[in-house]
Design a protein around this motif. Structure first.
Motif, PDB file in Angstrom:
ATOM      1  N   ASN A   1      79.554  47.590  64.547  1.00 37.42           N
ATOM      2  CA  ASN A   1      79.680  47.075  63.171  1.00 37.42           C
ATOM      3  C   ASN A   1      78.541  47.646  62.336  1.00 37.42           C
ATOM      4  O   ASN A   1      77.409  47.151  62.382  1.00 37.42           O
ATOM      5  CB  ASN A   1      79.639  45.546  63.186  1.00 37.42           C
ATOM      6  CG  ASN A   1      79.997  44.968  61.825  1.00 37.42           C
ATOM      7  OD1 ASN A   1      80.163  45.696  60.848  1.00 37.42           O
ATOM      8  ND2 ASN A   1      80.120  43.649  61.768  1.00 37.42           N
ATOM      9  N   ILE A   2      78.829  48.716  61.617  1.00 42.16           N
ATOM     10  CA  ILE A   2      77.790  49.404  60.859  1.00 42.16           C
ATOM     11  C   ILE A   2      77.235  48.538  59.736  1.00 42.16           C
ATOM     12  O   ILE A   2      76.058  48.619  59.377  1.00 42.16           O
ATOM     13  CB  ILE A   2      78.348  50.736  60.289  1.00 42.16           C
ATOM     14  CG1 ILE A   2      77.233  51.535  59.607  1.00 42.16           C
ATOM     15  CG2 ILE A   2      79.484  50.455  59.324  1.00 42.16           C
ATOM     16  CD1 ILE A   2      76.141  51.971  60.501  1.00 42.16           C
ATOM     17  N   PHE A   3      78.073  47.651  59.192  1.00 38.24           N
ATOM     18  CA  PHE A   3      77.610  46.816  58.086  1.00 38.24           C
ATOM     19  C   PHE A   3      76.636  45.743  58.560  1.00 38.24           C
ATOM     20  O   PHE A   3      75.778  45.299  57.812  1.00 38.24           O
ATOM     21  CB  PHE A   3      78.801  46.169  57.385  1.00 38.24           C
ATOM     22  CG  PHE A   3      79.708  47.156  56.724  1.00 38.24           C
ATOM     23  CD1 PHE A   3      79.361  47.728  55.512  1.00 38.24           C
ATOM     24  CD2 PHE A   3      80.903  47.516  57.310  1.00 38.24           C
ATOM     25  CE1 PHE A   3      80.197  48.648  54.899  1.00 38.24           C
ATOM     26  CE2 PHE A   3      81.736  48.443  56.706  1.00 38.24           C
ATOM     27  CZ  PHE A   3      81.383  49.013  55.507  1.00 38.24           C
ATOM     28  N   ALA A   4      76.769  45.311  59.823  1.00 37.44           N
ATOM     29  CA  ALA A   4      75.876  44.280  60.347  1.00 37.44           C
ATOM     30  C   ALA A   4      74.526  44.845  60.761  1.00 37.44           C
ATOM     31  O   ALA A   4      73.511  44.160  60.694  1.00 37.44           O
ATOM     32  CB  ALA A   4      76.529  43.564  61.527  1.00 37.44           C
ATOM     33  N   LEU A   5      74.487  46.114  61.207  1.00 37.90           N
ATOM     34  CA  LEU A   5      73.253  46.713  61.703  1.00 37.90           C
ATOM     35  C   LEU A   5      72.606  47.674  60.707  1.00 37.90           C
ATOM     36  O   LEU A   5      71.381  47.763  60.655  1.00 37.90           O
ATOM     37  CB  LEU A   5      73.517  47.449  63.022  1.00 37.90           C
ATOM     38  CG  LEU A   5      73.974  46.591  64.207  1.00 37.90           C
ATOM     39  CD1 LEU A   5      74.263  47.469  65.399  1.00 37.90           C
ATOM     40  CD2 LEU A   5      72.910  45.556  64.560  1.00 37.90           C
ATOM     41  N   GLY A   6      73.438  48.406  59.973  1.00 43.82           N
ATOM     42  CA  GLY A   6      72.891  49.454  59.119  1.00 43.82           C
ATOM     43  C   GLY A   6      72.037  48.936  57.986  1.00 43.82           C
ATOM     44  O   GLY A   6      70.961  49.479  57.705  1.00 43.82           O
ATOM     45  N   PHE A   7      72.484  47.863  57.338  1.00 45.69           N
ATOM     46  CA  PHE A   7      71.756  47.375  56.168  1.00 45.69           C
ATOM     47  C   PHE A   7      70.353  46.868  56.518  1.00 45.69           C
ATOM     48  O   PHE A   7      69.369  47.281  55.880  1.00 45.69           O
ATOM     49  CB  PHE A   7      72.563  46.289  55.465  1.00 45.69           C
ATOM     50  CG  PHE A   7      71.851  45.678  54.304  1.00 45.69           C
ATOM     51  CD1 PHE A   7      71.720  46.365  53.109  1.00 45.69           C
ATOM     52  CD2 PHE A   7      71.290  44.407  54.405  1.00 45.69           C
ATOM     53  CE1 PHE A   7      71.052  45.807  52.031  1.00 45.69           C
ATOM     54  CE2 PHE A   7      70.622  43.846  53.335  1.00 45.69           C
ATOM     55  CZ  PHE A   7      70.504  44.546  52.150  1.00 45.69           C
TER      56      PHE A   7
END
Length: 261
Positions: free
Chosen positions: A215-221
């Protein structure tokens, strides 16, 4: 009633010798960052301009003797306002460099939503830009930059005497091109932090392609935010040298605007 021994020409010269410098000084006071903001009431700025005019008038050469309501008097008045606003805009551009740089970094690292009202300008800016604004204001005042600015401004009465000749077409174009200097300098200032956050973003893009379940949105930000804060912390070591360099370039431009080498 005109007193005996005091003619209309003398009154016109006396009024012009005080009124035209007041227009130039008041225009300068209304634009410069640390005085020409909404935090300083207009009455205080006008009072400082009047006091500054009284101190500067004895050093000014003879002013042109023209009629008060003539077209030449209007042109001279507009020229003084243009000179004051132009030199004040030069100082404002110095402070806007760091505001724009803070906006670039904040938007790249995901802090663009964290904004607050700037009490000086009455607009909403990112928190990072406001932090930069407070920092450079303290640096500017601690380095006596305001005294240097007033000294350079007073020199304008000698290099650009009161008359029909003002900044000229070359000076107006130089002020217009100063806007590009704001964005170029801000980009150079923000480039290390923007590049660091961009590398993190690209890395997460590659990881997402390799592992679509992530989940890029959970980790990337949050990770991009942490790297951005780390990059800002690292860049604080070069903050003062960059500010000194841009300040020297600003004062040099103000002298070039007056026709000085």
């Amino acid at each position: 009633m005109i007193p005996v021994g005091l003619g209309e020409d003398q009154i016109s010269q006396w009024v012009g010798q005080h009124l035209w410098p007041l227009f130039r000084i008041a225009s300068f006071m209304m634009v410069i960052p640390f005085i020409g903001t909404q935090l300083v009431p207009a009455r205080i700025r006008l009072g400082l301009a009047l006091l500054f005019t009284i101190l500067v008038v004895p050093w000014i050469d003879e002013v042109p003797q023209v009629e008060s309501l003539s077209a030449e008097a209007v042109v001279i008045t507009l020229q003084q306002i243009l000179i004051g606003v132009g030199m004040g805009f030069t100082l404002t551009a110095l402070f806007q460099v760091f505001v724009v740089a803070g906006q670039m970094i904040a938007m790249q690292m995901g802090l663009g939503f964290a904004s607050m009202n700037d009490p000086a300008n009455g607009v909403s800016v990112p928190v990072l830009s406001q932090l930069y604004t407070v920092g450079i204001t303290l640096l500017y005042l601690s380095m006596n930059g305001h005294l240097v600015a007033f000294e350079v401004f007073v020199e304008s009465f000698r290099t650009i005497p009161i008359g029909l000749e003002g900044l000229g077409q070359g000076g107006v174009w130089a002020l217009a091109h100063r806007i590009s200097w704001i964005f170029v300098s801000a980009m150079l200032l923000a480039l290390p932090a923007v590049t660091a956050v961009l590398i993190v973003t690209i890395s997460f893009g590659v990881m997402t392609r390799a592992a679509p379940q992530m989940n890029i949105f959970a980790l990337g930000f949050p990770i991009a935010l942490m790297f951005g804060l780390f990059a800002i912390w690292v860049l604080q070591g070069n903050f003062a040298p960059h500010f000194q360099q841009y300040t020297e370039e600003t004062f040099e431009f103000m002298r070039q605007l007056q026709g000085q080498p």
